[in-house]
Write a protein that holds these residues in place. Structure first.
Motif, mmCIF file in Angstrom:
data_model
loop_
_atom_site.group_PDB
_atom_site.id
_atom_site.type_symbol
_atom_site.label_atom_id
_atom_site.label_comp_id
_atom_site.label_asym_id
_atom_site.label_seq_id
_atom_site.Cartn_x
_atom_site.Cartn_y
_atom_site.Cartn_z
ATOM 1 N N THR A 194 -10.354 -11.883 -80.284
ATOM 2 C CA THR A 194 -9.129 -11.195 -80.692
ATOM 3 C C THR A 194 -8.464 -11.987 -81.809
ATOM 4 O O THR A 194 -8.704 -13.196 -81.975
ATOM 5 N N SER A 195 -7.595 -11.318 -82.561
ATOM 6 C CA SER A 195 -6.863 -11.986 -83.641
ATOM 7 C C SER A 195 -6.005 -13.121 -83.093
ATOM 8 O O SER A 195 -5.932 -14.207 -83.681
ATOM 9 N N ARG A 196 -5.345 -12.856 -81.967
ATOM 10 C CA ARG A 196 -4.465 -13.875 -81.401
ATOM 11 C C ARG A 196 -5.236 -15.112 -80.977
ATOM 12 O O ARG A 196 -4.813 -16.247 -81.222
ATOM 13 N N ASP B 103 -14.519 -9.217 -82.829
ATOM 14 C CA ASP B 103 -13.991 -8.531 -81.642
ATOM 15 C C ASP B 103 -15.074 -7.932 -80.749
ATOM 16 O O ASP B 103 -14.762 -7.310 -79.732
ATOM 17 N N ASP C 206 -9.589 -6.544 -83.555
ATOM 18 C CA ASP C 206 -8.921 -5.703 -82.555
ATOM 19 C C ASP C 206 -7.524 -5.293 -83.005
ATOM 20 O O ASP C 206 -7.071 -4.182 -82.760
ATOM 21 N N GLU C 207 -6.829 -6.211 -83.661
ATOM 22 C CA GLU C 207 -5.481 -5.947 -84.149
ATOM 23 C C GLU C 207 -5.438 -6.340 -85.622
ATOM 24 O O GLU C 207 -5.349 -7.512 -85.957
#
Length: 253
Positions: A38-40, A11, A61-62
């Motif tokens: 990011t994870s997504r 991230d 990040d998430e």
């Protein structure tokens, strides 16, 4: 062997750029085919590019890198964790990590990790060819009957009748099948893949970590939270966000 197709997920943009620089300079066997911060983005890259190797930070990040690995359906990628947190090392290896490289990155450690990945990827390619040969020799027309499932483990492939499966649960990047006989089989694929494979008229994912064979459920216990009580005497939890889906599936709502 051709270059290892790899992606980097971290991230921090600076960390991504630095790692890519080190890999290009010191690990020419690696070809970076994707980067995510990011994870997504990371999940999309893994599913679309299906890399052989993932360089993955733990704190994203998430959520975490562990959660990301549990969420993806493509599980053939090898993983090298690159992180500043050394306290997650044991958990990382439960996710079949090739290695665990601490930040700030030491070039020697990175090169050793990549070399290990190189060897394991070569070995897995050989193993996959063996498994395909076994399947083609064992099954007419290269298809299993609908009431069977092939479960690949580290050293063999089990052929199991689906009605013998009571439930299966996530074990990081692996899945454990619990059979009516009491036998357990640890498969080298994650739970998400089996959610797509198993008959959706019988099997239901009641939790992020569990898929249950509804024909082996005695009742749903609502007194101390929502649990499926099974014929084997075990109880497994139903996630709150899946309760309504399950009720609709069972036509009780």
């Amino acid at each position: 062997m051709e270059k290892i197709k790899a992606i980097v997920i971290d991230d921090e943009v600076n960390n991504v750029d630095l790692l890519v620089h080190f890999l290009e300079k010191y690990c020419p066997i690696v070809e970076i085919i994707g980067k995510a911060t990011t994870s997504r983005e990371g999940k999309v890259l893994i599913e679309e590019l299906q890399p052989q190797l993932i360089f993955l930070d733990i704190m994203l990040d998430e959520g975490t890198g562990f959660e990301l690995l549990e969420d993806v359906t493509f599980t053939k990628s090898k993983v090298i964790f690159v992180t500043a947190f050394d306290e997650f090392a044991i958990k990382a290896f439960k996710f079949s990590a090739i290695d665990y490289v601490l930040k700030p990155i030491e070039i020697e450690e990175l090169v050793l990790a990549v070399n290990k990945a190189h060897e394991q990827i070569k070995l897995s390619l050989f193993t996959e060819k063996e498994q395909l040969n076994m399947l083609s020799n064992s099954i007419n027309k290269n298809r299993l009957p609908l009431n069977f499932i092939a479960i690949p483990s580290v050293d063999k492939i089990d052929f199991v009748k689906t009605n013998e499966i009571v439930f299966c649960n996530s074990e990081g990047r692996y899945t454990t099948f619990h059979l009516i006989s009491g036998k357990e089989i640890v498969a080298t694929k994650n739970l998400g893949e089996y959610e797509q494979t198993l008959d959706k008229n019988i099997f239901f994912r009641i939790h992020n970590s569990y898929i249950v064979n509804l024909t082996h459920v005695l009742n749903i216990n609502k007194s101390g939270g929502n649990y499926c009580e099974l014929v084997t005497g075990e109880s497994i939890p139903i996630a709150k966000r899946r309760q309504d889906q399950l009720h609709r599936f069972l036509k009780i709502k």
